[in-house]
Design a protein around this motif. Structure first.
Motif, PDB file in Angstrom:
ATOM      1  N   VAL A 217     -21.671 -37.801  24.021  1.00  0.00           N
ATOM      2  CA  VAL A 217     -22.911 -38.264  24.646  1.00  0.00           C
ATOM      3  C   VAL A 217     -22.703 -39.645  25.276  1.00  0.00           C
ATOM      4  CG1 VAL A 217     -25.314 -38.896  24.242  1.00  0.00           C
ATOM      5  CG2 VAL A 217     -24.345 -36.939  23.079  1.00  0.00           C
ATOM      6  N   THR A 218     -21.988 -40.518  24.560  1.00  0.00           N
ATOM      7  CA  THR A 218     -21.704 -41.853  25.093  1.00  0.00           C
ATOM      8  C   THR A 218     -20.960 -41.755  26.414  1.00  0.00           C
ATOM      9  OG1 THR A 218     -21.486 -42.602  22.821  1.00  0.00           O
ATOM     10  CG2 THR A 218     -20.707 -44.081  24.533  1.00  0.00           C
ATOM     11  N   ALA A 219     -19.917 -40.932  26.416  1.00  0.00           N
ATOM     12  CA  ALA A 219     -19.130 -40.779  27.643  1.00  0.00           C
ATOM     13  C   ALA A 219     -20.012 -40.239  28.767  1.00  0.00           C
ATOM     14  CB  ALA A 219     -17.949 -39.848  27.396  1.00  0.00           C
ATOM     15  N   LEU A 220     -20.901 -39.312  28.412  1.00  0.00           N
ATOM     16  CA  LEU A 220     -21.784 -38.739  29.427  1.00  0.00           C
ATOM     17  C   LEU A 220     -22.707 -39.807  30.009  1.00  0.00           C
ATOM     18  CD1 LEU A 220     -23.045 -36.347  30.914  1.00  0.00           C
ATOM     19  CD2 LEU A 220     -24.518 -35.990  28.957  1.00  0.00           C
ATOM     20  N   LEU A 221     -23.319 -40.611  29.123  1.00  0.00           N
ATOM     21  CA  LEU A 221     -24.221 -41.667  29.605  1.00  0.00           C
ATOM     22  C   LEU A 221     -23.465 -42.638  30.500  1.00  0.00           C
ATOM     23  CD1 LEU A 221     -26.309 -42.503  26.408  1.00  0.00           C
ATOM     24  CD2 LEU A 221     -26.977 -41.146  28.385  1.00  0.00           C
ATOM     25  N   ARG A 222     -22.254 -42.995  30.070  1.00  0.00           N
ATOM     26  CA  ARG A 222     -21.454 -43.944  30.843  1.00  0.00           C
ATOM     27  C   ARG A 222     -21.064 -43.349  32.195  1.00  0.00           C
ATOM     28  NH1 ARG A 222     -21.536 -47.348  33.055  1.00  0.00           N
ATOM     29  NH2 ARG A 222     -19.736 -48.325  33.932  1.00  0.00           N
ATOM     30  N   LEU A 223     -20.737 -42.039  32.168  1.00  0.00           N
ATOM     31  CA  LEU A 223     -20.350 -41.358  33.404  1.00  0.00           C
ATOM     32  C   LEU A 223     -21.513 -41.362  34.393  1.00  0.00           C
ATOM     33  CD1 LEU A 223     -18.006 -39.646  34.610  1.00  0.00           C
ATOM     34  CD2 LEU A 223     -19.256 -37.643  33.866  1.00  0.00           C
ATOM     35  N   ILE A 224     -22.702 -41.008  33.889  1.00  0.00           N
ATOM     36  CA  ILE A 224     -23.882 -41.013  34.745  1.00  0.00           C
ATOM     37  C   ILE A 224     -24.110 -42.399  35.328  1.00  0.00           C
ATOM     38  CG2 ILE A 224     -26.388 -40.842  34.710  1.00  0.00           C
ATOM     39  CD1 ILE A 224     -26.131 -38.590  32.715  1.00  0.00           C
ATOM     40  N   ASP A 225     -24.023 -43.415  34.435  1.00  0.00           N
ATOM     41  CA  ASP A 225     -24.282 -44.772  34.902  1.00  0.00           C
ATOM     42  C   ASP A 225     -23.218 -45.258  35.882  1.00  0.00           C
ATOM     43  OD1 ASP A 225     -26.551 -44.832  33.473  1.00  0.00           O
ATOM     44  OD2 ASP A 225     -25.831 -46.129  31.871  1.00  0.00           O
ATOM     45  N   SER A 226     -21.980 -44.761  35.711  1.00  0.00           N
ATOM     46  CA  SER A 226     -20.928 -45.245  36.603  1.00  0.00           C
ATOM     47  C   SER A 226     -21.154 -44.752  38.032  1.00  0.00           C
ATOM     48  CB  SER A 226     -19.559 -44.803  36.107  1.00  0.00           C
ATOM     49  OG  SER A 226     -19.367 -43.427  36.338  1.00  0.00           O
TER      50      SER A 226
END
Lengths: 304, 289
Positions: A217-226
């Protein structure tokens, strides 16, 4: 009777303002954008005057080398940033997950880069990368090395913005990973320790798999934000030199404001949303898989 | 947390120290640059020793200061005005988002409209939409249909709508924890739904309100892209003025860093005052699911 009526209406009265604002300010604009992507539209026209051109904007974009390059830059940027930040962030969390004084101070200071305006972050890094007064080149000069053209060389520019992003967002991963680590079931770790698992074995076989759902989930949130990073790059390079750092968000805003092609910008926005949606769905499915695996490990550890 | 701290290898303290330096180094650099004269910034020598001066801040704030700084020949009112605009926009957006978001979150929890899953899904979907995607439709609609371009109301509407999903979602996770017996007791004493909400529920969920307001304020205070498209000369916010004053060559670093510092101060204060709430807000999404 009237009282009962009021009582029945209460939930709707509580919800109505939020629903109204979201429809007027969010859903309608997004729907409008989907429609606008089929138009040949420039900012001085009202939307009714714009010509309907079907899928032309989408086709134009696919054949546009600049758009393809921009999409490539975006994907490269996001992939590198997410991977590097995950590795450093999770690594630091594993390393620092112990009772030491000052960890809460560290966490507080770590939030700062995320709270400060992206514009200001861009400003700081542009100053540090400055060819003559910037701290990096001054230090290099002092140590007798050649100065590096951080932002003015198309090879270095992407690296430079990636470094700035890593500085700003690794703390986010660190904080989430640390929270995940500290909420792990103590029993599983205890059981592993009693069975004689070494530090490494605990990390590889117990901690990481159990943290996995949170990490995904963290990676997903970071990916979206990137995909949303825009201001930092705008201030540092404005997409240049050439197109080397022009990520999609930046290109959308330039297509709208400089080239005055609103229809094209809307079609580009839709492509961006499609990419994001695909990635989210993939990560979501993967998360379900990982979660069931973590569950199995937890049970095993507790039974053993 | 009243745990005893274990003794650790000094290497760990060295690592923590290095990380702290890395995290705040650039911010410290910005601060010192904003306290320097341009002559000092441009000279290579004596990076460590310089006379700190508030001149750059005086230049930036000349319009709102009660005295006229003598070194400022021409006073540019742009920044003073932008600072006022930013404050108005950020504070009003935060206020509206909180009130509206609170009510919606309460209704969702207590009257069981949607499940938690639907709500998290919506929040995630909304988080997925980059501001750049909203740029085109917001520009078109606000200019031609709502006629709200260049007004505070227009930009506030965008910020409130952008923040609502997250605020509702974070607040409902706090409201779920309010014991229902408390509300029932108030109701037996004759309070109506609104009184129960404002007098019983709101005081209990203060930490949630703090987290939600900081996140909303941060977005409204820092946002550049949509503000740049919608606002005109008299309503511009600080991020827009900063980008406008950035030129290719000959940047007055001292002044621009002072501007940046002023923009950064409110979020820095929040971080030190409410870091716990901020971390709760950040981790709530991923860790609790």
């Amino acid at each position: 009777m009237a009282a009962a009526q009021i009582k029945r209406m209460t939930p709707y009265m509580f919800l109505a303002p939020a629903a109204a604002i979201m429809i007027v300010g969010l859903l309608y604009p997004i729907g409008y954008m989907v429609y606008a992507s089929f138009l040949d539209w420039n900012p001085s026209q009202r939307i009714g005057e714009a010509d309907f051109v079907g899928l032309r904007n989408y086709v134009t974009l696919l054949n546009d080398a600049a758009f393809r390059e921009s999409a490539g830059v975006t994907l490269t940027f996001s992939a590198i940033v997410v991977v590097v930040e995950m590795v450093i962030g999770v690594g630091l969390a594993l390393l620092l997950d112990r009772n030491i004084r000052g960890i809460s101070v560290l966490r507080t200071l770590f939030i700062l880069p995320m709270m400060i305006a992206p514009i200001v972050v861009g400003l700081m890094w542009r100053y540090m990368y400055h060819p003559s007064v910037g701290i990096f080149n001054q230090t290099l000069k002092e140590w007798g090395f050649e100065p590096i053209p951080w932002l003015s060389d198309s090879g270095w520019a992407l690296t430079s913005i990636i470094i700035a992003d890593i500085w700003q967002w690794t703390p986010f991963i660190f904080i989430l990973a640390l929270a995940a680590l500290q909420s792990l079931p103590r029993t599983s770790l205890e059981a592993a320790r009693i069975d004689g698992a070494s530090g490494w074995q605990q990390i590889v076989y117990i901690k990481l798999p159990l943290m996995m759902p949170v990490l995904v989930v963290t990676a997903l949130l970071r990916l979206i934000d990137s995909f949303k990073v825009l201001e930092v790059i705008l201030v540092m390079t404005n997409g240049g030199p050439g197109l080397s750092t022009e990520i999609l968000s930046l290109r959308i805003s330039r297509t709208a404001s400089e080239f005055r092609e609103l229809g094209l910008a809307a079609a580009m926005s839709n492509y961006l949303l499609l990419i994001l949606l695909t990635l989210t769905v993939i990560m979501f499915v993967y998360n379900k898989v990982v979660e069931s695996r973590a569950q199995a490990i937890r049970q095993q550890a507790e039974e053993a | 947390m009243s745990q005893t701290h274990e003794r650790q290898n000094p290497a760990f303290y060295a690592l923590v120290f290095a990380l702290v330096m890395m995290a705040i180094g650039p911010i410290y650099l910005m601060l010192t640059t904003s306290l320097r004269l341009n002559v000092d910034i441009m000279s290579d020598a004596s990076a460590l020793f310089f006379m700190p001066t508030l001149r750059n801040y005086e230049t930036v704030l000349c319009d709102v200061l009660w005295y006229t700084p003598e070194h400022v020949g021409y006073c540019d009112p742009t920044f003073g005005r932008a600072l006022g605009n930013s404050l108005i926009v950020a504070l009003i957006s935060t206020g509206i988002t909180l009130i509206v978001g609170c009510m919606a979150a309460y209704a969702l929890v207590r009257f069981r409209f949607m499940g938690r899953g639907t709500l998290s899904m919506t929040t995630l979907m909304m988080r997925m939409v980059p501001p750049a995607v909203l740029l085109v439709p917001v520009f078109g609609i606000w200019t031609f249909q709502y006629h709200m371009d260049g007004t505070y109301a227009g930009i506030i509407l965008v910020y409130v709508a952008m923040n609502l999903p997250f605020v509702i979602w974070i607040l409902q996770s706090f409201i779920v924890q309010v014991p229902i017996q408390l509300e029932e007791a108030a109701r037996i004493d004759g309070a109506n739904a609104f009184q129960v909400f404002f007098l019983v529920v709101l005081p209990i969920i203060k930490p949630g309100l703090a987290a939600a307001s900081i996140f909303t304020f941060r977005i409204a205070w820092n946002e550049f892209l949509i503000a740049n498209a919608l606002l005109d000369r008299s309503t511009r916010t600080v991020p827009v003025t900063i980008v406008n004053s950035l030129t290719e060559y000959d940047i007055d670093w001292g002044v621009i860093m002072a501007t940046g510092m002023l923009l950064a101060i409110p979020p820095i204060i929040f971080t030190f005052v409410a870091s716990k709430q901020i971390i709760t807000g950040m981790t709530a999404g991923a860790v609790k699911g």
